[in-house]
Design a protein around this motif. Sequence first.
Motif, PDB file in Angstrom:
ATOM      1  N   ARG A 110       0.827  -1.204   0.000  1.00 52.26           N
ATOM      2  CA  ARG A 110       0.000   0.000   0.000  1.00 52.26           C
ATOM      3  C   ARG A 110       0.862   1.255   0.000  1.00 52.26           C
ATOM      4  NH1 ARG A 110      -4.842  -1.016  -1.934  1.00 52.26           N
ATOM      5  NH2 ARG A 110      -5.611  -2.992  -1.115  1.00 52.26           N
ATOM      6  N   ARG A 111       2.058   1.165   0.565  1.00 51.47           N
ATOM      7  CA  ARG A 111       2.938   2.324   0.692  1.00 51.47           C
ATOM      8  C   ARG A 111       4.337   1.942   0.220  1.00 51.47           C
ATOM      9  NH1 ARG A 111      -1.430   3.842   1.136  1.00 51.47           N
ATOM     10  NH2 ARG A 111      -2.442   5.008   2.835  1.00 51.47           N
ATOM     11  N   VAL A 112       4.797   2.588  -0.835  1.00 47.78           N
ATOM     12  CA  VAL A 112       6.122   2.337  -1.396  1.00 47.78           C
ATOM     13  C   VAL A 112       6.895   3.645  -1.402  1.00 47.78           C
ATOM     14  CG1 VAL A 112       7.419   1.686  -3.476  1.00 47.78           C
ATOM     15  CG2 VAL A 112       5.363   0.398  -2.811  1.00 47.78           C
ATOM     16  N   THR A 113       8.109   3.621  -0.908  1.00 47.41           N
ATOM     17  CA  THR A 113       8.958   4.803  -0.918  1.00 47.41           C
ATOM     18  C   THR A 113      10.048   4.631  -1.970  1.00 47.41           C
ATOM     19  OG1 THR A 113      10.457   6.174   0.420  1.00 47.41           O
ATOM     20  CG2 THR A 113      10.285   3.851   1.045  1.00 47.41           C
ATOM     21  N   ASN A 114      10.046   5.533  -2.932  1.00 40.85           N
ATOM     22  CA  ASN A 114      11.035   5.485  -4.011  1.00 40.85           C
ATOM     23  C   ASN A 114      12.438   5.730  -3.442  1.00 40.85           C
ATOM     24  OD1 ASN A 114      10.113   5.061  -6.717  1.00 40.85           O
ATOM     25  ND2 ASN A 114      11.254   6.875  -7.347  1.00 40.85           N
ATOM     26  N   PRO A 115      13.457   5.009  -3.889  1.00 43.19           N
ATOM     27  CA  PRO A 115      14.813   5.247  -3.388  1.00 43.19           C
ATOM     28  C   PRO A 115      15.333   6.626  -3.806  1.00 43.19           C
ATOM     29  CG  PRO A 115      14.656   3.127  -4.512  1.00 43.19           C
ATOM     30  CD  PRO A 115      13.413   3.878  -4.829  1.00 43.19           C
ATOM     31  N   GLY A 116      16.272   7.144  -3.035  1.00 42.99           N
ATOM     32  CA  GLY A 116      16.977   8.341  -3.458  1.00 42.99           C
ATOM     33  C   GLY A 116      17.909   8.023  -4.618  1.00 42.99           C
ATOM     34  N   CYS A 117      18.320   9.045  -5.345  1.00 46.59           N
ATOM     35  CA  CYS A 117      19.173   8.808  -6.515  1.00 46.59           C
ATOM     36  C   CYS A 117      20.516   8.219  -6.100  1.00 46.59           C
ATOM     37  CB  CYS A 117      19.350  10.090  -7.320  1.00 46.59           C
ATOM     38  SG  CYS A 117      19.991  11.500  -6.394  1.00 46.59           S
ATOM     39  N   TYR A 118      21.239   8.884  -5.206  1.00 48.61           N
ATOM     40  CA  TYR A 118      22.538   8.364  -4.778  1.00 48.61           C
ATOM     41  C   TYR A 118      22.412   7.000  -4.080  1.00 48.61           C
ATOM     42  CZ  TYR A 118      24.372  13.136  -5.550  1.00 48.61           C
ATOM     43  OH  TYR A 118      24.748  14.342  -6.085  1.00 48.61           O
ATOM     44  N   PRO A 119      21.438   6.833  -3.161  1.00 48.49           N
ATOM     45  CA  PRO A 119      21.308   5.524  -2.522  1.00 48.49           C
ATOM     46  C   PRO A 119      21.066   4.383  -3.512  1.00 48.49           C
ATOM     47  CG  PRO A 119      20.166   7.159  -1.219  1.00 48.49           C
ATOM     48  CD  PRO A 119      20.578   7.838  -2.497  1.00 48.49           C
ATOM     49  N   THR A 120      20.394   4.651  -4.618  1.00 50.46           N
ATOM     50  CA  THR A 120      20.164   3.594  -5.606  1.00 50.46           C
ATOM     51  C   THR A 120      21.475   2.940  -6.009  1.00 50.46           C
ATOM     52  OG1 THR A 120      18.124   4.587  -6.461  1.00 50.46           O
ATOM     53  CG2 THR A 120      19.344   3.134  -7.951  1.00 50.46           C
ATOM     54  N   GLY A 121      22.475   3.747  -6.355  1.00 52.64           N
ATOM     55  CA  GLY A 121      23.765   3.203  -6.770  1.00 52.64           C
ATOM     56  C   GLY A 121      24.520   2.558  -5.628  1.00 52.64           C
TER      57      GLY A 121
END
Length: 311
Positions: A110-121
């Motif tokens: 129900r709740r998804v938080t998109n990753p930050g740009c730097y944390p993705t890598g």
Amino acid sequence: MRLPTVFIDGDQGTTGLQIHERLRGRTDFELVTLAPAERKDPQRRAQAINECDIAILCLPDAAAREAVGFIRNPGVRVIDASSAHRTQPEWVYGLPEMAEGQAQRIAEARRVTNPGCYPTGAIALLRPLIEAGLVPRDYPVAIHALSGYSGGGRAAVDEYESNDGAGAAPFKVYGLALEHKHTPEIQLHTGLAHRPFFVPAYGAYRQGIVLTVPIELRLLAPGVDGEQLHTCLERHYTGARYVEVMPLADARAMTHLDPQVLNGTNGLRLSVLANAERAQVLLSAVFDNLGKGASGAAVQNLELMLAALKS
């Protein structure tokens, strides 16, 4: 059969506009938008959120929390592109490739938080190695990352693009107080025991990230080398549509890393650059900060949710 409805709150910001562009021409759902005069009207926003199937929040942190507070309809599902909920345990972290079963958790959440740009890598590079025990959880991690200026939002875009960028710095290291908001997110989702050392920078180009993590092999278990680190990443991302682990031979042949090479895509390219003689390895990630680092990731998570709605 009724088409699912998707509402983007904050659709005129950098990420929201990019999501609109990526969804252009889609006919498998209805995209709900507000008239310009209604975009800052709390009542109208609350109505739109509660009437949609999936809301994508492209807002500053405080406004994202406010938007979530508007929700009274238990059927509404949310993808939050802000950093407001990235370390909250009740939110599912929206990096589908992070762990086995993560894509399914996103699809059902129900709740998804998109990753930050730097944390993705950083998470894509480190988490598989830490989980496999190749990099200790207490390793003193240092991360350097260079992003295009669009990573700084509208203010940075205006600084670099107004007056032909006159007065804008060609290269800017920031976060010098070592309190960057992405650091707790990186620590939590990599599984590191201690806070990593994170040094970000902007360059005088619009978008694209190069992120690097140096590894001293002498600090790892005896016998662990660059080839083992590469094999671990390659195995983890086998079958991942958007993540590429560069072959070791190709990595050895590289003379530089271009942050813009994957711009306009949702791709993430990982490399293991090893110097056996010096017992040193450089892990690298290249991706579009507006793609896999923001709007592309949101659309990828939206696809998973839409597939779940249809099943």
